[in-house]
Motif scaffolding. Structure first.
Motif, short mmCIF file in Angstrom:
data_model
loop_
_atom_site.label_atom_id
_atom_site.label_comp_id
_atom_site.label_asym_id
_atom_site.label_seq_id
_atom_site.Cartn_x
_atom_site.Cartn_y
_atom_site.Cartn_z
N LEU A 176 0.82 -1.20 0.00
CA LEU A 176 0.00 0.00 0.00
C LEU A 176 0.86 1.26 0.00
O LEU A 176 0.56 2.24 -0.67
N SER A 177 1.96 1.23 0.78
CA SER A 177 2.68 2.49 0.99
C SER A 177 3.78 2.73 -0.03
O SER A 177 4.15 3.88 -0.27
N LEU A 196 2.57 4.73 6.80
CA LEU A 196 2.23 3.32 6.56
C LEU A 196 3.50 2.50 6.41
O LEU A 196 3.57 1.35 6.87
N LEU B 57 -6.11 -2.25 -3.85
CA LEU B 57 -6.13 -0.80 -3.60
C LEU B 57 -4.95 -0.09 -4.26
O LEU B 57 -5.07 1.04 -4.71
N SER B 58 -3.78 -0.78 -4.31
CA SER B 58 -2.61 -0.09 -4.86
C SER B 58 -2.46 -0.35 -6.35
O SER B 58 -1.52 0.12 -6.97
N GLY B 59 -3.39 -1.15 -6.93
CA GLY B 59 -3.31 -1.40 -8.37
C GLY B 59 -2.23 -2.40 -8.74
O GLY B 59 -1.80 -2.46 -9.88
N ARG B 60 -1.75 -3.20 -7.78
CA ARG B 60 -0.75 -4.21 -8.11
C ARG B 60 -1.31 -5.60 -7.86
O ARG B 60 -0.71 -6.41 -7.17
N VAL C 113 -5.56 7.76 4.27
CA VAL C 113 -4.41 6.85 4.22
C VAL C 113 -3.66 7.12 2.93
O VAL C 113 -4.26 7.21 1.86
N ASP C 114 -2.32 7.29 3.04
CA ASP C 114 -1.54 7.61 1.84
C ASP C 114 -1.16 6.35 1.08
O ASP C 114 -0.16 5.72 1.35
N ILE C 115 -2.00 5.98 0.12
CA ILE C 115 -1.74 4.77 -0.65
C ILE C 115 -1.08 5.14 -1.96
O ILE C 115 -1.51 6.07 -2.65
N VAL C 116 0.02 4.44 -2.29
CA VAL C 116 0.67 4.67 -3.58
C VAL C 116 -0.10 3.90 -4.64
O VAL C 116 -0.26 2.70 -4.56
N LEU C 117 -0.61 4.60 -5.62
CA LEU C 117 -1.46 3.96 -6.62
C LEU C 117 -0.69 3.73 -7.91
O LEU C 117 0.00 4.63 -8.40
N HIS C 118 -0.78 2.52 -8.44
CA HIS C 118 -0.10 2.24 -9.71
C HIS C 118 -1.12 2.26 -10.82
O HIS C 118 -1.98 1.40 -10.90
#
Lengths: 470, 106, 164
Positions: A176-177, A196, B57-60, C113-118
């Motif tokens: 997530l982070s 996170l 959620l992170s697209g992976r 929440v700081d989520i890194v999005l791809h």
């Protein structure tokens, strides 16, 4: 080349099963040969980059993402030495040929796991190899004949699964982070101070604390070591716990934390508490192996404490203590195996005056004990000195004081062990006790010689280490 | 019927925590080894769910799926080994009571 | 969204049943149900391959192992069984209340929440990732299966020997 360290033992296990049943007695020696090769591999400078001609395309085909450095070579060296010692002990203490064969196989599987831990650059692969090593070790413990093997194995498994849950949750947070799970991705996330990422790191560290039996997660270790058959406890105490918990911490401290303050403080506090609690618990034990087990907990605390000090010196000190403790503690467990075989008991209250009956065992165990307690000029003195220096350089004076004072407690429990087991009037009861057979003394003597040689020749060794940019 | 899937971290996190608490409680409230194993399994379920949610959620998702497949293989091997150890324990003590493991001192 | 949340609620209920029910067989059934529901959840989130694995391996294989362990170990005497059941009930009954309380408490949290999005969605196909980037994990899988095979050999042969 580094691929070979994973593939050769693996292929060997498969091939060993193709041997005709009669030839299985050779299994132990084949495993011994592979571990001797592994020990030699650690001495080939930067062996990862050597081109092995015909075998090179094979490496490309498999394309494992491995990387070796000084730390990996250290673990590989320790694995080779400790593994050979464990196999020699197994040869003399396991009764059944079949048991010996299975022991050799499972040790090879665990060795592949440890080699993997030494070389991966990715947190998930690290978890996978930690788990491989753990499963092989569960089976090794449960395969024993002792009264408590299942209890020891059960406690180890129970806490291992808890550690797995912590590590996998942490990987979820890393996804997530930072979007990645390599050591470098984790480093980037921590450097950006993403909250996170720090939660993830803390969870992963907790998982490794369980694996490395740091206080307050140390409950499983003493039971597992005491319940395990003699050669298995040599192997576990020498390398398994250290590689899957402590080495993983070293790797993370070196390539991910990079001396960042919150991480350093966690390591300092956990290390210091573990040293003190382990040392005092060790003082109260009456079982030989149990005392050694608590001593292991305490000494592994030293390695973790060193990681909280000055980064460069700390890693060097931690690596040296890792090596010294791997050698000396596996030697002490080999001594325990000799005593158990000759007397049939490990209860120290029943012993006394064995020094006269078993002089070689007594002498070698004194060397290892004094080295771990940090007496000059043995190897353990130098690594403890470096640990204190690393803490001093980082201005952690209080923790340096803890390290020095706790080594007095270490000396106290080892002296008490020597006094209760080897000194004093020879008891009537053990009038017939003899020194163990040569096969059991060879690993003890060899490991004791390494301890003495490294201690005396330490200034030269340090020059090489520093020059090589370890 | 197509299911609409929310993008909120806290929804996934809540259910992850619920499964985790359930598994932990199940482990700690019993003295039966098989039941503790079931508790451990519930813990693994919760983690599997969390990894997939993190990937989503992170697209992976592809990476998360690759991880989960490996985790499942490891999980089954661990369960088989633990089953063997429970059986061995049962043959030796004629009981599944975890109280027997506390007899070791220390 | 309401359907998906409901699915998750049922999943937690199945796990709760697995941990609270009285016999081991029912408990195993609850776990298998939870596993199956989890694979539905995974499938609807797009993790198709992992969902299939979860369904066949966890809901299938692990249940078989658990059922055989439960049937190989017979229950103790009826009095003992009842006593242990009562003491367990005393310890487990607060669980549903705790779960409800935790669920309600957490549903009020909406901190960012700081989520890194791809982007764009996805990072290739899972098979490509598994075979070209994660070979080391595949090797680890093979290795741990080998360890498991050795474990079956050691642990189950030992049973047979002890029986003689």
């Amino acid at each position: 080349m580094s691929d070979l360290l994973l593939l050769v033992p693996f292929v060997a296990v498969v091939l060993l099963y193709l041997l005709p049943k009669r030839a299985r007695t050779a299994g132990l020696w084949i495993a011994f040969g592979i571990l001797a090769l592994e020990t030699a591999a650690a001495f080939i400078d930067r062996f990862a980059t050597i081109d092995f001609g015909l075998l090179a395309p094979l490496g490309k085909l498999l394309g494992f993402h491995l990387a070796t450095d000084g730390l990996s070579e250290l673990v590989i060296l320790c694995t080779g030495l400790v593994g050979m010692a464990a196999l020699l002990v197994a040869r003399r203490t396991l009764e059944d040929e079949n048991e010996k064969f299975l022991f050799a196989n499972l040790v090879l599987v665990a060795v592949v796991g440890i080699n993997g831990i030494a070389m991966v650059r990715d947190l998930f692969s690290l978890y996978v190899f930690v788990e491989v090593t753990a499963v092989a070790t569960f089976i090794l413990i449960a395969a024993g004949r002792g009264d408590h093997v299942f209890e020891g194995a059960w406690k180890y498994i129970f806490l291992s699964v808890v550690a797995s849950v912590l590590m996998l949750t942490s990987l979820g947070f890393f996804l997530l982070s930072t979007g990645g799970i390599t050591l470098d991705a984790a480093r980037t996330g921590l450097a950006a101070n993403a909250p996170l990422a720090w939660i993830a790191m803390a969870l992963f560290l907790c998982g490794l604390f369980v694996k490395g039996a740091m206080v307050p997660f140390h409950g499983w270790l003493a039971d597992a070591y005491t319940a395990a058959p003699a050669p298995v406890s040599v192997f576990m105490a020498g390398i398994v716990t250290k590689a899957s918990g402590i080495f993983a911490l070293m790797r993370i401290a070196q390539s991910t934390l990079g001396g960042a303050t919150p991480g350093r403080e966690i390591l300092l506090v956990v290390g210091a508490v573990t040293i003190v609690v382990g040392a005092f618990l060790s003082l109260t034990q009456t079982n030989f192996k149990r005392m050694l087990a608590y001593s292991s907990i305490s000494q592994m605390g030293y390695i973790v404490l060193a990681l909280g000090g000055d980064l460069r010196l700390g890693i060097l000190a931690a690596g040296l203590h890792f090596f010294n403790h791997a050698i000396s503690k596996s030697q002490l467990f080999a001594n325990a195996a000799a005593i158990e075989k000759q007397l049939g008991t490990l209860d120290m209250d029943e012993m006394g005056g064995l020094g006269a009956r078993m002089p070689v065992t007594a002498g070698t165990s004194a060397v290892a004990s004094l080295s771990i307690a940090g007496l000059p000029p043995l190897a353990g003195f130098w690594s403890k000195l470096l640990i204190v220096l690393a803490l001093w350089n980082a201005k952690e004076y209080a923790f340096a004081a803890v390290a020095i004072l706790a080594s007095l407690v270490t000396l106290a429990y080892f002296l008490s062990l020597q006094r209760r087991v080897f000194f004093g009037k020879p008891l009537e009861k053990w009038a017939g006790a003899r020194e163990a057979s040569v096969g059991l003394l060879v690993p003890a003597v060899a490991l004791a010689l390494i301890t003495i040689a490294l201690g005396v020749g330490f200034p030269f060794a340090l020059k090489i280490l520093m020059g090589g940019g370890a | 019927m197509t299911i609409e899937i929310p993008q909120s971290f806290w929804l996934y996190f809540t259910f992850f925590v619920l499964l985790l608490v359930d598994g932990l409680w199940c482990m700690l409230a019993t003295r039966n080894l098989v039941r503790i194993l079931i508790g451990l399994e519930i813990l693994m379920k919760s983690v599997t769910f969390f990894l997939i949610a993190a990937g989503y959620l992170s697209g992976r998702m592809a990476l998360a799926q690759a991880l989960v497949i490996t985790v499942i293989v490891i999980e089954v091997v661990v369960v088989v080994v633990v089953a063997g150890i429970i059986l061995g324990f049962y043959r030796k003590h004629d009981s599944l009571d975890v109280g027997n493991t506390r007899r070791m001192k220390g | 969204m309401i359907w998906f949340t409901l699915l998750l609620v049922v999943l937690v209920l199945a796990a709760l049943w697995a941990s609270m029910t009285t016999t081991l067989l029912r408990s195993t059934l609850g776990l298998a149900l939870a596993s199956a529901l989890l694979s539905v959840v995974m499938f609807s989130m797009g993790a198709t391959l992992a969902a299939v694995m979860e369904l066949s391996v966890c809901a299938g294989l692990i249940s078989v192992v658990l059922v055989s362990v439960a049937s190989l170990t017979r229950p103790r005497s009826i009095q003992e069984e009842l006593a242990s059941r009562r003491s367990r009930l005393r310890r487990i009954w607060p669980l549903p209340l705790v779960l409800i309380a935790a669920g309600v408490a957490l549903s009020f949290v909406h901190a960012p929440v700081d989520i890194v999005l791809h982007l764009p969605k996805g990072d290739g196909d899972v098979r490509t990732v598994l075979w070209s980037l994660r070979q080391l994990d595949l090797f680890g899988q093979i290795l741990i299966l080998l360890a498991g095979a050795l474990g079956v050999l050691v642990l189950f042969r030992k049973e047979a020997k002890d029986d003689d």
